[in-house]
Design a protein around this motif. Structure first.
Motif, PDB file in Angstrom:
ATOM      1  N   ASN A 199       0.821  -1.218   0.029  1.00 35.91           N
ATOM      2  CA  ASN A 199      -0.077  -0.101   0.025  1.00 35.91           C
ATOM      3  C   ASN A 199       0.844   1.105  -0.123  1.00 35.91           C
ATOM      4  N   PRO A 257      -2.574   7.405   3.716  1.00 37.88           N
ATOM      5  CA  PRO A 257      -2.724   6.680   5.018  1.00 37.88           C
ATOM      6  C   PRO A 257      -4.543   6.597   4.783  1.00 37.88           C
ATOM      7  N   ASP A 311      -5.333   2.865   4.072  1.00 40.41           N
ATOM      8  CA  ASP A 311      -4.967   1.743   5.077  1.00 40.41           C
ATOM      9  C   ASP A 311      -6.004   0.814   5.116  1.00 40.41           C
ATOM     10  N   ASP A 339       2.500  -1.300   4.367  1.00 43.03           N
ATOM     11  CA  ASP A 339       2.177   0.002   4.243  1.00 43.03           C
ATOM     12  C   ASP A 339       3.428   1.096   4.806  1.00 43.03           C
ATOM     13  N   ASN A 393       0.842   5.221   8.959  1.00 44.86           N
ATOM     14  CA  ASN A 393      -0.508   4.776   9.731  1.00 44.86           C
ATOM     15  C   ASN A 393      -1.649   5.475   9.206  1.00 44.86           C
ATOM     16  N   TYR A 394      -2.783   4.801   9.691  1.00 53.02           N
ATOM     17  CA  TYR A 394      -4.199   5.207   9.221  1.00 53.02           C
ATOM     18  C   TYR A 394      -4.366   6.632   9.832  1.00 53.02           C
ATOM     19  N   GLN A 417      -5.376  -0.305  13.248  1.00 56.77           N
ATOM     20  CA  GLN A 417      -4.694  -1.319  12.358  1.00 56.77           C
ATOM     21  C   GLN A 417      -4.270  -2.234  13.109  1.00 56.77           C
TER      22      GLN A 417
END
Ligand code: NDP
Length: 395
Positions: A82, A86, A89, A105, A108-109, A122
């Protein structure tokens, strides 16, 4: 021999595609998908010309789990990288879960409507990933990413206990524009204009944006003003580095960057809520992104170096010590190799290395993990081979 699906044909995505094509003995089949197919076509042409490697391309809206599942079922990859934003995610992690495919990824989200990023959502996939027998590697860029691996390496080879960590991120590159960001402007400006935060004695301490400044002497660059920011790798490192008493993150900014940012903020251009303009609704920071130079085009104009590293202090065999582990990367060199500036390069190379170690089975275990939870040695070896050599100094 792995079949991989890369999602996101932006600045970092370009480096990931180039580096995966350079490592075609591991990545036998590569598919690049993004919202805009023309960007995928450009990178497809580049890797064919440079390395003679054929890759497949596809258009996908990664906000839609349904579209992602359909694409994954068609491509049948062993893993998804990914490299979009973000915001995607969770949809990509969900699609990987539904199709039983490994995930990686670099950031972070972040919820599009709240300028706050954290691992909670996550990490919540962990049990379901374990049950399905698949792995997610979170934050395999430089910071987060290599900085987490540097901490794990320091922990493994240099300390019985680490007490403090400072992560030091300097970009001394000059692209010649009065103002531009080196990665996605929306993500970058949201991060930099937020309150600062660091962790000490078990508690998070909040600061005003840019409230804490120090001057750090960066090897091969020199002294630079460095400002304390909150950065996501601290959230996982405080969980995984035993004995830690304090962790902080510093990034360099020039005066011109800070003045532009303050001015844009003061006039509302960093706003993340919709405003009405002549009958249309626009989000100011998204409009600003449209005006600013695309980070993917900065490569050919950028000169100078980046230096990102960690300083860890602690004890070994009863004695106090302090070590500095860092990488220096040159914008012009990375452009020659991958047509990209060093900020994209230092993110894209570790994404490829994380995927390589997963596909070779060296870092492979069902569940959701941060980088410092694996043996740092194979990753450190790959950094030296793949264009991001590192140095260690005893301070
Ligand atoms: P860019 O904006 O250059 O690229 C993002 C790409 O994602 C674009 O090609 C975009 O497609 C694509 N994309 C966005 N939304 C969607 C969607 N809904 N569906 C499909 N594709 C989509 O960003 P960067 O390359 O600079 O950054 C990529 C990631 O790397 C970000 O998550 C960033 O936070 C992270 N990063 C991590 C660092 C680290 O050290 N860990 C450092 C720097 C960045 P389109 O062009 O068609 O809109």
């Amino acid at each position: 021999m792995a079949n991989i699906l890369i999602i996101g044909a932006g600045g970092v995505g370009r480096v990931v595609v180039h580096k995966c094509a350079q490592n075609s003995d591991t990545f036998e089949k590569i598919t690049l998908a993004s919202r805009t197919l023309s960007k995928c076509e450009l990178y497809q042409k580049e890797v064919k010309e440079r390395y003679g490697v054929d890759i497949d391309i596809a258009a996908v809206d990664a906000d839609s789990v349904e579209e992602l599942v359909a694409l994954i079922e068609k491509v049948k990859p062993d893993m998804v990288l990914n490299i979009a934003l973000p915001y995607q995610d969770l949809t990509i992690m969900e699609a990987c879960l539904q199709t039983g495919v490994h995930y990686l990824d670099t950031a972070n989200y972040e919820h599009p409507d709240t300028a706050k990023f954290e691992y909670k959502e996550q990490w919540a996939f962990d049990e379901r990933y374990k049950e399905k027998g698949i792995m997610a590697l979170l934050g395999s860029g430089f910071d987060p990413g290599v900085t987490n691996v540097f901490c794990a390496y320091a922990q493994k080879h240099y300390f019985d206990e680490i007490h403090t960590i400072d992560i030091l991120d300097c970009n001394a590159g000059d692209h010649g524009y009065p103002f531009a960001t080196n990665f996605n402007p929306e993500i970058n400006l949201r991060e930099v204009s937020a309150n600062g935060r660091y962790w000490e004695n078990g508690k998070w301490i909040e600061t005003k944006p840019m409230e804490i400044k120090m001057v750090w002497e960066y090897p091969e660059i020199g002294p630079k003003d460095s400002y304390l920011l909150y950065h996501e790798e601290m959230e996982s490192l405080v969980k995984h580095i035993k004995g830690l008493k304090r962790i902080r993150f510093f990034m360099t900014f020039g005066e011109s960057y800070l003045t532009h940012m303050k001015c844009l903020e003061n006039v509302g251009m960093l706003g993340i809520e919709e405003v009405e303009h002549n009958g249309c609704k626009i989000v100011p920071i998204q409009f600003l992104k449209t005006l600013l130079p695309d980070p993917a085009t900065l490569g050919e104009r950028t000169k100078g170096k980046t230096n990102i590293g960690i300083v860890a202090t602690g004890v070994k065999d009863g004695k106090e010590r302090s070590i500095y582990i860092y990488n220096v990367c040159d914008h012009e060199e990375t452009y020659k190799e991958t047509l990209s500036q060093a900020v994209s390069y230092t993110t894209g190379v570790p994404a490829m290395i994380g995927a390589k170690l997963m596909m070779e089975g060296k870092w492979m275990q069902p569940g959701v993990y941060n980088m410092e939870q694996f043996d740092p040695d194979p990753f450190m070896e790959e950094l030296n081979k793949q264009g991001l050599p590192w140095h260690i100094k005893e301070l």
